[in-house]
Design a protein around this motif. Structure first.
Motif, PDB file in Angstrom:
ATOM      1  N   TYR A  91       7.160 -13.725   0.385  1.00  0.00           N
ATOM      2  CA  TYR A  91       6.572 -12.413   0.669  1.00  0.00           C
ATOM      3  C   TYR A  91       7.535 -11.276   0.345  1.00  0.00           C
ATOM      4  O   TYR A  91       7.122 -10.227  -0.155  1.00  0.00           O
ATOM      5  N   HIS A  92       8.818 -11.468   0.629  1.00  0.00           N
ATOM      6  CA  HIS A  92       9.780 -10.418   0.308  1.00  0.00           C
ATOM      7  C   HIS A  92       9.960 -10.278  -1.206  1.00  0.00           C
ATOM      8  O   HIS A  92       9.958  -9.159  -1.730  1.00  0.00           O
ATOM      9  N   ALA A  93      10.096 -11.391  -1.905  1.00  0.00           N
ATOM     10  CA  ALA A  93      10.241 -11.342  -3.363  1.00  0.00           C
ATOM     11  C   ALA A  93       9.013 -10.725  -4.014  1.00  0.00           C
ATOM     12  O   ALA A  93       9.114 -10.039  -5.045  1.00  0.00           O
ATOM     13  N   GLY A  94       7.850 -10.927  -3.400  1.00  0.00           N
ATOM     14  CA  GLY A  94       6.606 -10.401  -3.959  1.00  0.00           C
ATOM     15  C   GLY A  94       6.517  -8.896  -3.988  1.00  0.00           C
ATOM     16  O   GLY A  94       5.640  -8.331  -4.666  1.00  0.00           O
ATOM     17  N   LEU A  95       7.415  -8.197  -3.281  1.00  0.00           N
ATOM     18  CA  LEU A  95       7.403  -6.732  -3.305  1.00  0.00           C
ATOM     19  C   LEU A  95       7.955  -6.172  -4.611  1.00  0.00           C
ATOM     20  O   LEU A  95       7.835  -4.973  -4.880  1.00  0.00           O
ATOM     21  N   ALA A  96       8.566  -7.029  -5.444  1.00  0.00           N
ATOM     22  CA  ALA A  96       9.090  -6.550  -6.729  1.00  0.00           C
ATOM     23  C   ALA A  96       7.975  -5.959  -7.589  1.00  0.00           C
ATOM     24  O   ALA A  96       8.156  -4.921  -8.241  1.00  0.00           O
ATOM     25  N   GLU A  97       6.826  -6.615  -7.587  1.00  0.00           N
ATOM     26  CA  GLU A  97       5.720  -6.154  -8.440  1.00  0.00           C
ATOM     27  C   GLU A  97       5.264  -4.729  -8.095  1.00  0.00           C
ATOM     28  O   GLU A  97       5.208  -3.870  -8.988  1.00  0.00           O
ATOM     29  N   PRO A  98       4.929  -4.408  -6.818  1.00  0.00           N
ATOM     30  CA  PRO A  98       4.528  -3.033  -6.535  1.00  0.00           C
ATOM     31  C   PRO A  98       5.651  -2.024  -6.747  1.00  0.00           C
ATOM     32  O   PRO A  98       5.386  -0.869  -7.120  1.00  0.00           O
ATOM     33  N   LEU A  99       6.910  -2.408  -6.548  1.00  0.00           N
ATOM     34  CA  LEU A  99       8.013  -1.481  -6.798  1.00  0.00           C
ATOM     35  C   LEU A  99       8.078  -1.101  -8.275  1.00  0.00           C
ATOM     36  O   LEU A  99       8.281   0.065  -8.629  1.00  0.00           O
ATOM     37  N   ALA A 102       0.824  -1.211   0.000  1.00  0.00           N
ATOM     38  CA  ALA A 102       0.000   0.000   0.000  1.00  0.00           C
ATOM     39  C   ALA A 102       0.858   1.261   0.000  1.00  0.00           C
ATOM     40  O   ALA A 102       0.589   2.209  -0.752  1.00  0.00           O
ATOM     41  N   THR A 103       1.896   1.292   0.829  1.00  0.00           N
ATOM     42  CA  THR A 103       2.711   2.509   0.920  1.00  0.00           C
ATOM     43  C   THR A 103       3.620   2.679  -0.298  1.00  0.00           C
ATOM     44  O   THR A 103       3.884   3.804  -0.726  1.00  0.00           O
ATOM     45  N   ILE A 104       4.085   1.575  -0.872  1.00  0.00           N
ATOM     46  CA  ILE A 104       4.895   1.674  -2.089  1.00  0.00           C
ATOM     47  C   ILE A 104       4.048   2.250  -3.234  1.00  0.00           C
ATOM     48  O   ILE A 104       4.486   3.143  -3.971  1.00  0.00           O
ATOM     49  N   VAL A 132      13.109   4.221  -2.235  1.00  0.00           N
ATOM     50  CA  VAL A 132      12.625   3.480  -1.076  1.00  0.00           C
ATOM     51  C   VAL A 132      13.806   2.926  -0.297  1.00  0.00           C
ATOM     52  O   VAL A 132      14.792   2.467  -0.882  1.00  0.00           O
ATOM     53  N   VAL A 133      13.706   3.007   1.017  1.00  0.00           N
ATOM     54  CA  VAL A 133      14.614   2.294   1.915  1.00  0.00           C
ATOM     55  C   VAL A 133      13.728   1.309   2.669  1.00  0.00           C
ATOM     56  O   VAL A 133      12.939   1.701   3.527  1.00  0.00           O
ATOM     57  N   LEU A 134      13.835   0.042   2.304  1.00  0.00           N
ATOM     58  CA  LEU A 134      12.929  -0.972   2.841  1.00  0.00           C
ATOM     59  C   LEU A 134      13.675  -1.940   3.742  1.00  0.00           C
ATOM     60  O   LEU A 134      14.660  -2.554   3.327  1.00  0.00           O
ATOM     61  N   GLY A 135      13.188  -2.061   4.980  1.00  0.00           N
ATOM     62  CA  GLY A 135      13.758  -3.014   5.917  1.00  0.00           C
ATOM     63  C   GLY A 135      13.015  -4.328   5.871  1.00  0.00           C
ATOM     64  O   GLY A 135      11.866  -4.418   5.414  1.00  0.00           O
ATOM     65  N   ALA A 136      13.644  -5.357   6.360  1.00  0.00           N
ATOM     66  CA  ALA A 136      13.056  -6.693   6.360  1.00  0.00           C
ATOM     67  C   ALA A 136      11.741  -6.726   7.122  1.00  0.00           C
ATOM     68  O   ALA A 136      11.531  -5.974   8.071  1.00  0.00           O
ATOM     69  N   MET A 137      10.842  -7.594   6.663  1.00  0.00           N
ATOM     70  CA  MET A 137       9.577  -7.850   7.353  1.00  0.00           C
ATOM     71  C   MET A 137       9.764  -9.089   8.223  1.00  0.00           C
ATOM     72  O   MET A 137      10.183 -10.137   7.738  1.00  0.00           O
ATOM     73  N   LYS A 138       9.449  -8.974   9.499  1.00  0.00           N
ATOM     74  CA  LYS A 138       9.712 -10.057  10.439  1.00  0.00           C
ATOM     75  C   LYS A 138       8.478 -10.933  10.664  1.00  0.00           C
ATOM     76  O   LYS A 138       7.362 -10.576  10.329  1.00  0.00           O
ATOM     77  N   GLU A 139       8.721 -12.102  11.265  1.00  0.00           N
ATOM     78  CA  GLU A 139       7.684 -13.037  11.707  1.00  0.00           C
ATOM     79  C   GLU A 139       6.783 -13.519  10.564  1.00  0.00           C
ATOM     80  O   GLU A 139       5.576 -13.629  10.695  1.00  0.00           O
ATOM     81  N   LEU A 140       7.416 -13.798   9.408  1.00  0.00           N
ATOM     82  CA  LEU A 140       6.655 -14.294   8.255  1.00  0.00           C
ATOM     83  C   LEU A 140       6.798 -15.802   8.063  1.00  0.00           C
ATOM     84  O   LEU A 140       6.218 -16.365   7.135  1.00  0.00           O
ATOM     85  N   MET A 145      15.836  -9.453   2.870  1.00  0.00           N
ATOM     86  CA  MET A 145      15.607  -8.695   1.639  1.00  0.00           C
ATOM     87  C   MET A 145      16.413  -9.237   0.452  1.00  0.00           C
ATOM     88  O   MET A 145      16.272  -8.743  -0.674  1.00  0.00           O
ATOM     89  N   ALA A 146      17.233 -10.256   0.682  1.00  0.00           N
ATOM     90  CA  ALA A 146      17.965 -10.872  -0.437  1.00  0.00           C
ATOM     91  C   ALA A 146      17.001 -11.425  -1.483  1.00  0.00           C
ATOM     92  O   ALA A 146      17.275 -11.376  -2.683  1.00  0.00           O
ATOM     93  N   ALA A 147      15.851 -11.921  -1.022  1.00  0.00           N
ATOM     94  CA  ALA A 147      14.860 -12.471  -1.957  1.00  0.00           C
ATOM     95  C   ALA A 147      14.320 -11.386  -2.881  1.00  0.00           C
ATOM     96  O   ALA A 147      14.123 -11.618  -4.082  1.00  0.00           O
ATOM     97  N   LEU A 148      14.105 -10.194  -2.354  1.00  0.00           N
ATOM     98  CA  LEU A 148      13.613  -9.100  -3.184  1.00  0.00           C
ATOM     99  C   LEU A 148      14.704  -8.613  -4.130  1.00  0.00           C
ATOM    100  O   LEU A 148      14.436  -8.336  -5.310  1.00  0.00           O
TER     101      LEU A 148
END
Length: 490
Positions: A400-408, A370-372, A385-393, A423-426
């Motif tokens: 989930y991290h790789a999936g942020l490529a699409e909105p970016l 949403a924010t991206i 964007v400066v994006l930090g890791a998402m925890k507890e996934l 964030m290596a996956a992204l």
């Protein structure tokens, strides 16, 4: 002879007039907690952190796994504490109890019982703090200062009873945030709060590492309805794929269930939403047959949805909808949750400033997306964007991290600084998309820490006209980067 106007002689005395101005007296505390007061005293506030104690506060000496609040009594009294809740006798004014945490819960229950307030409970995978703050602003304005809410993100087994215990007896509206990361937590918290209105903002894969899937998260969030007062109101997101699941859970405990959202089947829904001339969104909404028009100062479609939950709750407790609309129009972004800063920046378009969006407090896949996308809709020379890791996934962390490529890519981001091992996956996903003309423009840096992210920004500084989003889970520590950048705020 002095003339006295009859209206002054006959001024009605209400229950409010005989209630003490102090938050708690020693006798009330002792009765609520089953403790013994060392002397008579009154307190004006309650604190559990000795560093934040102010003059007149009651300090709870809580025990944790690695700490004991009794070690900090000298600091608390040095900062002006009036008295303390302790499990051993001390020289200063105190109430002696068997267990200080149980005493905090008991005082919270006593505060809830004594206040003739309309109480609203708020939970959700994202947006709960913003909705809680917006509700407080709306109800406080409409009641001329007689609203109360939990501060910061005090939404756990300590924060909720603390927030309740801080509620003055004269409160007309109480708004309490409740969080969880395991099944059963909300069920316990909601029975302390006993809300008249319970809100679930949204369901998303936050803390999904502790759950089997989103359905189980929806069930855990739905526990908030178990504490509803008889005939209470449940407010649930009609646009969520878990709406029917939430509605079924709510129907077992609520006198009324209200769905909010963009869906035509929603009880409280958007009729029209257009950009407002001064920023934000001008919303026309149907509140179950009552049409209202108001401005939401906060940017983004998620805030339009949040505003519907706010309006539905204000209407449910008999609040002032006009005051609520004004509060939404004036509400500024919260630190770590959407606050916008104008910072000095050289070069670029020559404006001398850049936009910094602070979302550093929390992150999950839904709120990240949403924010991206909102950044993508923000006019800017460059979008960074400066994006930090998402925890507890849990096991789905990499996906989930790789999936942020699409909105970016969709948002047209020019530069991405990715922080943390997760964030290596992204970074890999964006690398694989480098052959795509849409993705090729994204400059990617993957670093291990916030300090390294700061170095990246120093090597290639933010320039005039840029817009920068900083977002990640709080434990990544991106708040330090925001503080450094805002040190040159204009």
């Amino acid at each position: 002879m002095t003339f006295q106007h009859p209206a002054l002689l006959d001024w009605p005395v209400t229950d409010e007039d005989v209630r003490p101005l102090a938050l708690w007296t020693s006798a009330e505390i002792a009765e609520a907690t089953g403790g013994a007061a060392s002397c008579d005293f009154q307190v004006s506030g309650i604190e559990i952190d000795s560093r934040e104690v102010r003059e007149g506060d009651l300090f709870f000496a809580l025990k944790g796994e690695n700490s004991d609040g009794h070690r900090f009594l000298a600091g608390a009294f040095g900062n002006g504490a009036q008295a303390a809740i302790v499990d051993r006798k001390i020289e200063q004014p105190h109430v002696l109890v068997g267990d200080t945490f149980e005493a905090l819960q008991a005082l919270g229950c006593a505060a809830r019982a004594r206040a003739a307030a309309h109480v609203i409970g708020v939970t959700g995978s994202a947006g709960k703090t913003g909705v809680k703050e917006a509700l407080f602003a709306a109800l406080d304005r409409g009641s001329r200062g007689r609203a109360h809410r939990s501060l910061k993100s005090y939404n756990n087994h300590v924060g909720v009873p603390l927030s309740l215990a801080r509620m003055p007896s004269r409160t007309k509206f109480g708004v309490f945030e409740m969080g969880m990361n395991h099944p059963g937590e909300l069920a316990e918290l909601t029975r302390l709060v006993r809300p008249h209105v319970a809100i679930v903002t949204t369901i998303a894969p936050a803390h999904i590492g502790f759950f089997s899937g989103e359905e189980e998260i929806a069930d855990a969030k739905g526990e908030i309805f178990e504490g509803l007062e008889p005939g209470g109101t449940a407010i649930v997101p009609a646009d969520s794929p878990h709406f029917e699941r939430l509605r079924a859970k709510a129907a077992r405990h609520a006198g009324r269930v209200i769905g909010f959202g963009l869906s035509r089947t929603a009880d409280v829904r958007v009729l029209d939403a257009v950009p407002a001339p001064g920023g934000g969104t001008l919303v026309t909404a149907d509140l179950g047959g009552q049409r209202v028009c108001y401005t939401v100062a906060q940017e983004g479609a998620h805030w339009v949805a949040n505003s519907l939950a706010v309006m539905a709750a204000v209407q449910a407790v008999g609040g002032d909808l006009g005051a609520a609309g004004l509060a939404l129009a004036e509400m500024e972004g919260l630190a770590g949750r959407g606050a916008r800063h104008t910072v000095e920046a050289e070069g670029g378009d020559g404006s001398g400033t850049a936009l910094l969006i602070d979302e550093s407090y929390n992150a999950n896949p839904a709120s990240m997306r949403a924010t991206i996308l909102q950044l993508g809709a923000t006019p800017a020379r460059r979008r960074i964007v400066v994006l930090g890791a998402m925890k507890e996934l849990g096991a789905q962390e990499e996906r989930y991290h790789a999936g942020l490529a699409e909105p970016l890519i969709e948002a047209g981001i020019d530069r991405a600084i990715l922080v943390g091992d997760e964030m290596a996956a992204l970074a890999g996903a964006l690398g694989k998309r480098a052959g795509d003309s849409l993705a090729a423009a994204i400059e990617v840096d993957h670093v291990e820490s916030t300090a390294k992210a700061a170095e990246c920004l120093a090597e290639k500084p933010i320039a005039g006209g840029d817009a920068v989003l900083v977002k990640g889970s709080n434990s990544v520590g991106l708040g330090a980067l925001v503080r450094a950048l805002t040190a040159r705020e204009r």
